[in-house]
Design a protein around this motif. Sequence first.
Motif, PDB file in Angstrom:
ATOM      1  N   PRO A 106       0.802  -1.230   0.000  1.00 50.88           N
ATOM      2  CA  PRO A 106       0.000   0.000   0.000  1.00 50.88           C
ATOM      3  C   PRO A 106       0.833   1.277   0.000  1.00 50.88           C
ATOM      4  O   PRO A 106       0.404   2.303  -0.537  1.00 50.88           O
ATOM      5  CB  PRO A 106      -0.807  -0.122   1.302  1.00 50.88           C
ATOM      6  N   ILE A 107       2.024   1.211   0.590  1.00 50.73           N
ATOM      7  CA  ILE A 107       2.902   2.383   0.581  1.00 50.73           C
ATOM      8  C   ILE A 107       3.337   2.702  -0.842  1.00 50.73           C
ATOM      9  O   ILE A 107       3.308   3.860  -1.293  1.00 50.73           O
ATOM     10  CB  ILE A 107       4.149   2.128   1.462  1.00 50.73           C
ATOM     11  N   PHE A 108       3.735   1.678  -1.600  1.00 52.42           N
ATOM     12  CA  PHE A 108       4.158   1.892  -2.978  1.00 52.42           C
ATOM     13  C   PHE A 108       2.982   2.267  -3.878  1.00 52.42           C
ATOM     14  O   PHE A 108       3.160   3.015  -4.850  1.00 52.42           O
ATOM     15  CB  PHE A 108       4.864   0.645  -3.512  1.00 52.42           C
ATOM     16  N   VAL A 109       1.788   1.757  -3.561  1.00 49.08           N
ATOM     17  CA  VAL A 109       0.603   2.157  -4.326  1.00 49.08           C
ATOM     18  C   VAL A 109       0.372   3.656  -4.182  1.00 49.08           C
ATOM     19  O   VAL A 109       0.136   4.366  -5.170  1.00 49.08           O
ATOM     20  CB  VAL A 109      -0.651   1.378  -3.858  1.00 49.08           C
ATOM     21  N   ALA A 110       0.437   4.144  -2.947  1.00 49.50           N
ATOM     22  CA  ALA A 110       0.248   5.572  -2.705  1.00 49.50           C
ATOM     23  C   ALA A 110       1.335   6.401  -3.398  1.00 49.50           C
ATOM     24  O   ALA A 110       1.060   7.471  -3.954  1.00 49.50           O
ATOM     25  CB  ALA A 110       0.253   5.849  -1.196  1.00 49.50           C
ATOM     26  N   GLY A 161       3.505  -5.662  -7.151  1.00 54.44           N
ATOM     27  CA  GLY A 161       2.145  -5.719  -6.641  1.00 54.44           C
ATOM     28  C   GLY A 161       1.471  -4.356  -6.640  1.00 54.44           C
ATOM     29  O   GLY A 161       0.271  -4.248  -6.922  1.00 54.44           O
ATOM     30  N   ALA A 162       2.240  -3.303  -6.354  1.00 50.51           N
ATOM     31  CA  ALA A 162       1.689  -1.954  -6.367  1.00 50.51           C
ATOM     32  C   ALA A 162       1.310  -1.529  -7.786  1.00 50.51           C
ATOM     33  O   ALA A 162       0.238  -0.959  -8.015  1.00 50.51           O
ATOM     34  CB  ALA A 162       2.705  -0.977  -5.781  1.00 50.51           C
ATOM     35  N   ILE A 163       2.187  -1.820  -8.758  1.00 51.29           N
ATOM     36  CA  ILE A 163       1.875  -1.492 -10.152  1.00 51.29           C
ATOM     37  C   ILE A 163       0.659  -2.287 -10.622  1.00 51.29           C
ATOM     38  O   ILE A 163      -0.214  -1.762 -11.332  1.00 51.29           O
ATOM     39  CB  ILE A 163       3.099  -1.777 -11.057  1.00 51.29           C
ATOM     40  N   TYR A 164       0.601  -3.549 -10.208  1.00 51.89           N
ATOM     41  CA  TYR A 164      -0.551  -4.387 -10.532  1.00 51.89           C
ATOM     42  C   TYR A 164      -1.838  -3.787  -9.965  1.00 51.89           C
ATOM     43  O   TYR A 164      -2.879  -3.736 -10.638  1.00 51.89           O
ATOM     44  CB  TYR A 164      -0.324  -5.796  -9.983  1.00 51.89           C
ATOM     45  N   GLY A 165      -1.768  -3.303  -8.720  1.00 49.99           N
ATOM     46  CA  GLY A 165      -2.941  -2.706  -8.094  1.00 49.99           C
ATOM     47  C   GLY A 165      -3.411  -1.452  -8.816  1.00 49.99           C
ATOM     48  O   GLY A 165      -4.616  -1.240  -9.003  1.00 49.99           O
ATOM     49  N   ILE A 166      -2.464  -0.625  -9.248  1.00 47.96           N
ATOM     50  CA  ILE A 166      -2.817   0.591  -9.977  1.00 47.96           C
ATOM     51  C   ILE A 166      -3.409   0.240 -11.339  1.00 47.96           C
ATOM     52  O   ILE A 166      -4.397   0.840 -11.781  1.00 47.96           O
ATOM     53  CB  ILE A 166      -1.584   1.494 -10.128  1.00 47.96           C
ATOM     54  N   ALA A 167      -2.798  -0.744 -12.022  1.00 49.31           N
ATOM     55  CA  ALA A 167      -3.341  -1.182 -13.313  1.00 49.31           C
ATOM     56  C   ALA A 167      -4.754  -1.729 -13.153  1.00 49.31           C
ATOM     57  O   ALA A 167      -5.615  -1.522 -14.015  1.00 49.31           O
ATOM     58  CB  ALA A 167      -2.424  -2.240 -13.933  1.00 49.31           C
ATOM     59  N   THR A 168      -5.009  -2.405 -12.033  1.00 49.71           N
ATOM     60  CA  THR A 168      -6.349  -2.925 -11.766  1.00 49.71           C
ATOM     61  C   THR A 168      -7.348  -1.790 -11.595  1.00 49.71           C
ATOM     62  O   THR A 168      -8.487  -1.870 -12.066  1.00 49.71           O
ATOM     63  CB  THR A 168      -6.330  -3.817 -10.510  1.00 49.71           C
ATOM     64  N   ARG A 169      -6.936  -0.729 -10.923  1.00 51.71           N
ATOM     65  CA  ARG A 169      -7.816   0.430 -10.782  1.00 51.71           C
ATOM     66  C   ARG A 169      -8.162   1.010 -12.150  1.00 51.71           C
ATOM     67  O   ARG A 169      -9.314   1.396 -12.407  1.00 51.71           O
ATOM     68  CB  ARG A 169      -7.139   1.513  -9.941  1.00 51.71           C
ATOM     69  N   LEU A 170      -7.167   1.068 -13.046  1.00 50.74           N
ATOM     70  CA  LEU A 170      -7.388   1.656 -14.368  1.00 50.74           C
ATOM     71  C   LEU A 170      -8.330   0.801 -15.209  1.00 50.74           C
ATOM     72  O   LEU A 170      -9.248   1.318 -15.853  1.00 50.74           O
ATOM     73  CB  LEU A 170      -6.049   1.837 -15.086  1.00 50.74           C
ATOM     74  N   VAL A 171      -8.112  -0.531 -15.225  1.00 47.58           N
ATOM     75  CA  VAL A 171      -8.967  -1.378 -16.068  1.00 47.58           C
ATOM     76  C   VAL A 171     -10.385  -1.463 -15.513  1.00 47.58           C
ATOM     77  O   VAL A 171     -11.338  -1.679 -16.269  1.00 47.58           O
ATOM     78  CB  VAL A 171      -8.378  -2.798 -16.228  1.00 47.58           C
ATOM     79  N   SER A 172     -10.530  -1.282 -14.185  1.00 49.00           N
ATOM     80  CA  SER A 172     -11.860  -1.375 -13.588  1.00 49.00           C
ATOM     81  C   SER A 172     -12.769  -0.242 -14.052  1.00 49.00           C
ATOM     82  O   SER A 172     -13.995  -0.326 -13.892  1.00 49.00           O
ATOM     83  CB  SER A 172     -11.760  -1.375 -12.062  1.00 49.00           C
ATOM     84  N   ARG A 173     -12.188   0.802 -14.636  1.00 45.05           N
ATOM     85  CA  ARG A 173     -12.994   1.906 -15.139  1.00 45.05           C
ATOM     86  C   ARG A 173     -13.749   1.528 -16.407  1.00 45.05           C
ATOM     87  O   ARG A 173     -14.765   2.143 -16.745  1.00 45.05           O
ATOM     88  CB  ARG A 173     -12.107   3.124 -15.417  1.00 45.05           C
ATOM     89  N   ASP A 174     -13.232   0.531 -17.133  1.00 47.53           N
ATOM     90  CA  ASP A 174     -13.827   0.162 -18.420  1.00 47.53           C
ATOM     91  C   ASP A 174     -14.267  -1.297 -18.509  1.00 47.53           C
ATOM     92  O   ASP A 174     -15.180  -1.616 -19.262  1.00 47.53           O
ATOM     93  CB  ASP A 174     -12.821   0.428 -19.557  1.00 47.53           C
ATOM     94  N   ASP A 175     -13.605  -2.200 -17.785  1.00 52.57           N
ATOM     95  CA  ASP A 175     -13.902  -3.626 -17.883  1.00 52.57           C
ATOM     96  C   ASP A 175     -14.568  -4.130 -16.611  1.00 52.57           C
ATOM     97  O   ASP A 175     -14.297  -3.628 -15.510  1.00 52.57           O
ATOM     98  CB  ASP A 175     -12.626  -4.432 -18.135  1.00 52.57           C
ATOM     99  N   GLN A 176     -15.404  -5.154 -16.770  1.00 50.27           N
ATOM    100  CA  GLN A 176     -16.050  -5.739 -15.615  1.00 50.27           C
ATOM    101  C   GLN A 176     -15.103  -6.717 -14.922  1.00 50.27           C
ATOM    102  O   GLN A 176     -14.120  -7.168 -15.510  1.00 50.27           O
ATOM    103  CB  GLN A 176     -17.338  -6.450 -16.027  1.00 50.27           C
ATOM    104  N   PRO A 177     -15.364  -7.058 -13.656  1.00 53.53           N
ATOM    105  CA  PRO A 177     -14.460  -7.928 -12.894  1.00 53.53           C
ATOM    106  C   PRO A 177     -14.192  -9.281 -13.551  1.00 53.53           C
ATOM    107  O   PRO A 177     -13.069  -9.785 -13.490  1.00 53.53           O
ATOM    108  CB  PRO A 177     -15.185  -8.097 -11.554  1.00 53.53           C
ATOM    109  N   SER A 178     -15.205  -9.883 -14.173  1.00 52.50           N
ATOM    110  CA  SER A 178     -14.991 -11.182 -14.807  1.00 52.50           C
ATOM    111  C   SER A 178     -13.982 -11.097 -15.937  1.00 52.50           C
ATOM    112  O   SER A 178     -13.201 -12.026 -16.158  1.00 52.50           O
ATOM    113  CB  SER A 178     -16.314 -11.741 -15.332  1.00 52.50           C
TER     114      SER A 178
END
Length: 298
Positions: A106-110, A161-178
């Motif tokens: 979470p520190i690296f995500v921030a 893991g932090a980069i993965y988390g940020i990328a997940t935030r970005l894709v969640s804006r357009d793609d559904q979880p499945s």
Amino acid sequence: MKSTPLGYLFTFLAFSVFAVQDGLSKHLGETHSPVQVAMVRYWAFVAFALFLAMRSSGGLRVAVNTKRPFLQILRGLLLFTQILVSIVAFTQVGLAQSQAIFAAGPIFVALLSMPILGEKVGWRRWTAILFGLVGVVIMLAPTGDGFNVYIWLPLMCAVMGAIYGIATRLVSRDDQPSTSFFYLAIVGFIGSNLLGPFFWTPFTPAGWGLMLGLCCTGIVGHLALIKAYENLDAVIVQPISYWQLVLGAVIATTVFGEVLRWNTVVGAIIVVGAGLFTVWREWVVSRRARRAEEVGRV
């Protein structure tokens, strides 16, 4: 805020299972290549992802359709690489110390959210980030046994893991979880099966039993986590994730005979404290922004 006893039950179950999964990964990584372990693990992972995709709204056809293909592939590659590196870290650095450094995620995500997502970070979160980085430095500091060059591996995992988390935030804006879950599994499945045959060594019957346990813990853990997010807000789930660090330390000391060094314990306490504060501040800021939008609509 969503908050149910069932949500807490699923959350603790998920991170307890993930801690056991890390212990199984460490044990298997001591006798087999991480690529081989990851390949078999992805066999179960992709079957689980296909099952969820077919059960989701629109089925597999909708799950395959993504508006962010590059980011989805990047997420899959990051997770695949992180799994490989983490297995090596568990065997070369130790389960307890590796998980303690993972806690800096979470520190690296921030820290990375500012240049990548354009988020503004106030002095409170900056203070938490700096304290968290100090905690990481304490954990990385050499002890009386000298400096272990492999110590950088769990740090790499935390950053990935932090980069993965940020990328997940970005894709969640357009793609559904499945869709995100499908690409997460299929990219790692392809990558591991391309590399796996070059690293294959036969499993013993006991080894296959451990691999079955690893696959089952992965499926149960992800199912429990999905159910946890259905019943709890992320701001509640994230702090409970540190339970995995505690249980992982118990497994490391009792099962593998690892010794918790003072710098690991002190650094982990600082990192967890900074991480909890960072998650809380992100929730406060996001809630304030939502209220401002609601007022603007009125």
